[in-house]
Design a protein around this motif. Structure first.
Motif, PDB file in Angstrom:
ATOM      1  N   GLU A 110       0.832  -1.323   0.092  1.00  0.00           N
ATOM      2  CA  GLU A 110      -0.050   0.162  -0.097  1.00  0.00           C
ATOM      3  C   GLU A 110       0.966   1.267   0.024  1.00  0.00           C
ATOM      4  OE1 GLU A 110      -2.960   2.076  -0.528  1.00  0.00           O
ATOM      5  OE2 GLU A 110      -3.470  -0.015  -0.240  1.00  0.00           O
ATOM      6  N   ASP A 114      -0.721   4.496  -0.406  1.00  0.00           N
ATOM      7  CA  ASP A 114      -1.530   5.667  -0.234  1.00  0.00           C
ATOM      8  C   ASP A 114      -1.501   6.224   1.270  1.00  0.00           C
ATOM      9  OD1 ASP A 114      -3.357   7.858  -0.331  1.00  0.00           O
ATOM     10  OD2 ASP A 114      -5.239   6.377  -0.380  1.00  0.00           O
ATOM     11  N   LYS A 130      -5.006   5.483   3.154  1.00  0.00           N
ATOM     12  CA  LYS A 130      -5.040   4.328   3.499  1.00  0.00           C
ATOM     13  C   LYS A 130      -3.949   3.786   4.288  1.00  0.00           C
ATOM     14  CE  LYS A 130      -6.861   0.410   2.107  1.00  0.00           C
ATOM     15  NZ  LYS A 130      -8.255   0.040   2.095  1.00  0.00           N
TER      16      LYS A 130
END
Length: 96
Positions: free
Chosen positions: A47, A49, A52
């Protein structure tokens, strides 16, 4: 928050979750909690982001509190160990 700070925080959360997950008295709960922790962190490892990542960290922190509480309760009311947990039987199980 910087990538290095996120990394150290995530590693700490991962280690804490594994540590407390391994404290469940019941084999099935213990195995599930450890497997679930590994799977969740593995699924989120790429991940990028930041929003996020923050949400995942907050969720992991909430899960850590649940695991801590439930493992403590599990230790208070734990039952007998299963056959697969008995070290004496490990030699027998490994042969098959």
């Amino acid at each position: 928050m910087s990538v290095v700070a996120h990394r150290s925080q995530v590693l700490t959360l991962y280690k804490d979750l594994l540590h407390h997950s391994s404290k469940f008295a019941a084999y099935n709960f213990r195995d599930y909690a450890v497997r679930r922790t590994r799977d969740a962190f593995h699924a989120a490892k790429n991940e990028t982001d930041p929003v996020k990542i923050e949400a995942l960290i907050r969720n992991a922190e909430r899960q850590l509190e649940v695991v801590k509480r439930q493992s403590l309760i599990s230790q208070l009311y734990g039952g007998e160990k299963l056959v697969v947990e008995n070290p004496k039987n490990q030699k027998i199980l490994r042969r098959h």
